[in-house]
Scaffold this motif. Structure first.
Motif, short mmCIF file in Angstrom:
data_model
loop_
_atom_site.label_atom_id
_atom_site.label_comp_id
_atom_site.label_asym_id
_atom_site.label_seq_id
_atom_site.Cartn_x
_atom_site.Cartn_y
_atom_site.Cartn_z
N TYR A 1 50.37 27.21 32.12
CA TYR A 1 49.35 28.24 32.40
C TYR A 1 48.28 27.77 33.37
O TYR A 1 47.20 28.36 33.40
N HIS B 1 47.06 30.46 35.58
CA HIS B 1 46.28 31.47 34.86
C HIS B 1 44.83 31.03 34.71
O HIS B 1 43.91 31.83 34.84
N ARG C 1 43.15 31.38 38.08
CA ARG C 1 42.84 32.80 38.33
C ARG C 1 41.66 33.25 37.48
O ARG C 1 40.73 33.89 37.98
N GLY D 1 45.72 44.97 37.09
CA GLY D 1 46.43 43.96 37.86
C GLY D 1 47.94 44.16 37.85
O GLY D 1 48.46 45.02 37.14
N SER E 1 51.17 39.32 39.05
CA SER E 1 50.61 38.13 39.70
C SER E 1 49.12 37.97 39.48
O SER E 1 48.52 37.05 40.00
N GLN F 1 47.70 38.20 36.24
CA GLN F 1 47.41 38.03 34.83
C GLN F 1 46.54 36.80 34.61
O GLN F 1 46.72 35.77 35.26
N ASN G 1 45.53 37.06 28.94
CA ASN G 1 46.81 37.75 28.78
C ASN G 1 47.86 36.81 28.19
O ASN G 1 48.66 37.21 27.34
#
Lengths: 416, 307
Positions: free
Chosen positions: B78, B81, B84, B255, B258, B260, B264
């Motif tokens: 992750y 993630h 992001r 979203g 791409s 997430q 999530n």
């Protein structure tokens, strides 16, 4: 903390024993060390005590007989269902004519709750009680077949007494019989059937029909305007059918191939996103040109926007069911069974179907439905035509290991 | 009558409470708060900490095996993630500050008393509807065929944002921009309110004094107003950044796969995959990273006067 504070109020022999262990003998520890050790042990103990016990040992069929059924003394049943999944009175939206009919016929009051919004969330909600072998406060709940299968596997739902559900035994439509997760319907009966179809907005595709899952995944004109469902079995099942595989017999290799096909769609930005019930608004506005959709939703969407069309792919479509289950330790089991039985009368089933627009699992309701709501009776999304019924497929039940593996791969696909 | 005899003689003056007693009272008053923290924070933390180190499955049960590898696996899987989550949250926080500061300034200094309350109510008004509904509304606002996207396309803005990867395919929905917009909108009041409280306390005479000393309005702002409002800025950025980095609704609804965020991932691992250890480990990593960042930030910004 002082020693005297620790032993204060303890009986004399215990106090003496504490003193001895602290000051003499082999295990003469310093007070500080002992205190620290106690704290550490308590810490580790509390961490270890958090382990989740195996699901099967705690609840399950053994508990059935140990729970007293209060049905005869308390004429109530606690019923948990999805929102907008029952008929409503035209004048008073809080009244449900079929439930009122049940109370009139049996004297059992229904405490109806629309608190199931999502299978996995609801599972998360009731799991602590079920795992601890406690009553969930519910006597009847409606969950999708794969979740029903999981609850049966875990031993968290009760076996139905055949003597109390004779209507269901007699009137269950043949194609809903013998689901692989509950052969013989010992634990469950369907509330309604769900169909997954391909839908598109005619305006957004400029009149071009969308007829297959392949087209959803490949047509460059649809790029970035295609959505699939976040319900794993529905999306992967439709792709499997498109690849010529039967989701009822899938292997891990089949599953991986379907995921790879979808992954390509995600990487190429063909697929915009994976949605729950929230696709309707965007399909209607045209942001989504084409998508996988649930049959029951489409009836409402098409009523609001005539540009929305749907297609049953030649390769077939996936159907599933939402099922009535009695959780372990429920206190009004017999009342719940009476309710299942009540809804398996043709007249009541037709009334429910006319209200919710989902496929009825009860055989022989067509005449009654045609009388109540002629347009609904003619709609193949509610009463599938024989040609449609020939194309229907179900997603087979997964083992626990497969479920973890497949859900993990699917989560990765949808980016979470 | 007995009541008269029972009444205390007026000349007896109660002794003032001694110091240790007063201390004890403070602890008694703290008790509900501490109990609350223990039950709803400490216990769940221990429980999740234990879960993150367990192995097993729902059917077999989970046992504590001190399996620390879960943390590395979760972090490896992750990492993007997390990147992001923190970059979206940082951009959203910066945007909130850019939008919120002028608004808070206007409410505090420019609006008269009656308008001040009206504007403050307008700032809080969105909270009267559910978070979910507010986020879904952005689907309509940013709709592909809607006026916002058409206008941005006419001005060729989306061509530029497409090029830098903020959007794609000349649309806003299902792109990073949509997620950032949703986050900014949803957390904006958390920025405005602390900013307003710290700006409102500034004595207007300080501005007059600055003017008397020949400071231009901008210099007044830079040398006087902004430094005094700094505690509000720090509080606002924290209140925006922390919940935004853990949010998952905006990424889910606005979203594409791409965009997430780590929230999530936690949700899916916990609810769908039923991999409780990974979900718990992800939560702990998120918490640790936020704590680390916040500590560094507070060291830099200083918190002595934090509201």
């Amino acid at each position: 903390m002082e020693f005297n504070e620790i032993v204060d109020g303890l009986p004399e022999p215990v106090r003496k024993a504490w003193e001895r262990s602290l000051t003499s003998g082999r295990a003469a520890l310093t007070r500080r060390m002992l205190l620290r050790a106690t704290v550490l042990m308590a810490g580790a103990g509390s961490l270890a005590a958090c382990g989740i016990p195996p699901a099967k040992s705690s609840a399950g069929e053994v508990s059935d007989s140990s729970v007293k059924d209060l049905s005869d003394s308390e004429k109530v049943v606690d019923f948990s269902n999805w929102p907008l999944y029952i008929d409503v009175d035209e004048k008073n939206k809080d009244r449900h004519p079929t439930l009122d009919g049940f109370t009139a016929a049996t004297g059992v009051k229904v405490r109806y709750n629309e608190d199931v919004n999502d299978n996995v969330e609801f599972f998360g909600k009731i799991k602590p009680q079920l795992a601890a072998g406690q009553d969930t406060g519910r006597d009847l709940m409606v969950l999708t077949d794969w979740m029903a299968g999981r609850l049966i596997r875990l031993g968290w739902v009760q076996r139905l007494d055949p003597a109390n559900v004779t209507n269901a035994i007699l009137n269950l439509e043949n194609r809903f019989r013998v689901p692989d997760w509950d052969p013989g319907n010992r634990y469950s009966y369907p509330w309604a059937g769900i169909q997954v179809v391909v839908a598109y907005n005619r305006k957004a595709t400029r009149g071009k029909p969308v007829t297959s899952v392949s087209q959803l995944l490949d047509d460059p004109e649809l790029k970035g305007r295609v959505t699939f469902l976040s319900e794993m079995r529905d999306t992967v099942g439709m792709v499997l059918l498109d690849q010529g595989k039967d989701p009822a017999k899938l292997t891990t290799a089949d599953y991986d191939a379907a995921i790879a096909r979808l992954q390509k769609g995600v990487d190429d930005k063909q697929i915009r996103k994976f949605t729950g019930n929230d696709y309707g608004q965007e399909l209607s506005s045209g942001d989504i040109a084409a998508c996988l959709a649930w049959g029951g939703d489409l009836i409402q969407l098409r009523a609001d926007n005539p540009d929305i069309e749907y297609v049953i792919p030649d390769q077939g479509y996936v159907a599933s069911t939402d099922n009535l289950l009695i959780p372990a330790r429920a206190q009004h089991k017999k009342n719940a069974e009476l309710l299942i039985n009540f809804y398996y009368q043709q007249k009541i089933a037709a009334e429910l179907t006319a209200g919710i627009n989902y496929v009825s699992p009860v055989a022989g309701i067509k005449d009654e439905l045609a009388r109540l709501a002629p347009d609904v009776a003619e709609n193949p999304l509610v009463v599938p035509t024989p040609e449609m019924a020939a194309k229907v497929h179900v997603f087979r039940t997964l083992t626990e290991a497969e479920e973890t593996d497949f859900e993990g791969k699917f989560s990765k696909l949808i980016g979470a | 009558m007995t009541t008269t005899t029972e009444a205390a003689p007026p000349e007896v003056i109660p002794l003032p409470p001694t110091k240790p007693r007063r201390k004890l009272t403070a602890y008694w008053l703290l008790l509900p708060g501490i109990a609350w923290l223990v039950v709803f924070f400490a216990v769940p933390m221990v429980y999740q900490g234990s879960t993150s180190l367990q192995t097993g499955s729902l059917e077999q049960g989970f046992r504590l095996t001190w399996h620390f590898a879960t943390y590395w696996d979760a972090l490896a899987e992750y990492k993007w993630h997390f990147v992001r989550s923190f970059s979206y949250a940082a951009i959203a926080t910066a945007l909130c500050l850019a939008v919120g500061y002028p608004l808070a300034y206007t409410i505090a200094f420019k609006a008269n008393r009656r308008w001040r309350n009206v504007i403050l109510i307008l700032v809080i008004a969105p909270f009267f509807t559910s978070f979910l509904i507010r986020t879904l509304a952005w689907k309509t606002i940013l709709s592909d065929g809607g006026p916002v996207v058409s206008a941005l396309n006419t001005l060729h803005v989306l061509g530029i944002t497409d090029a830098i990867g903020l959007t794609s395919g000349h649309r806003v929905l299902a792109t990073p921009l949509a997620v950032v917009c949703g986050l900014t909108y949803n957390f904006l009041p958390f920025m405005i309110l602390p900013l307003y409280t710290s700006l409102e306390r500034i004595d207007p005479r300080l501005h007059e004094a600055a003017g008397d000393l020949y400071a231009r309005p901008f210099t007044t702002f830079r040398k006087v107003t902004f430094p005094i409002s700094l505690p509000g800025v720090v509080a606002g950025t924290l209140l925006t950044f922390i919940p935004a980095s853990g949010d998952y609704i905006n990424a889910q609804l606005l979203g594409s796969p791409s965009e997430q965020m780590v929230g999530n991932g936690i949700q899916k691992q916990f609810l769908n995959v039923l991999d409780y250890p990974t979900a718990a480990a992800l939560s702990f990593i998120l918490m640790a990273l936020i704590l680390g960042m916040v500590t560094v930030y507070m060291r830099k910004a200083g918190t002595e006067e934090l509201v």
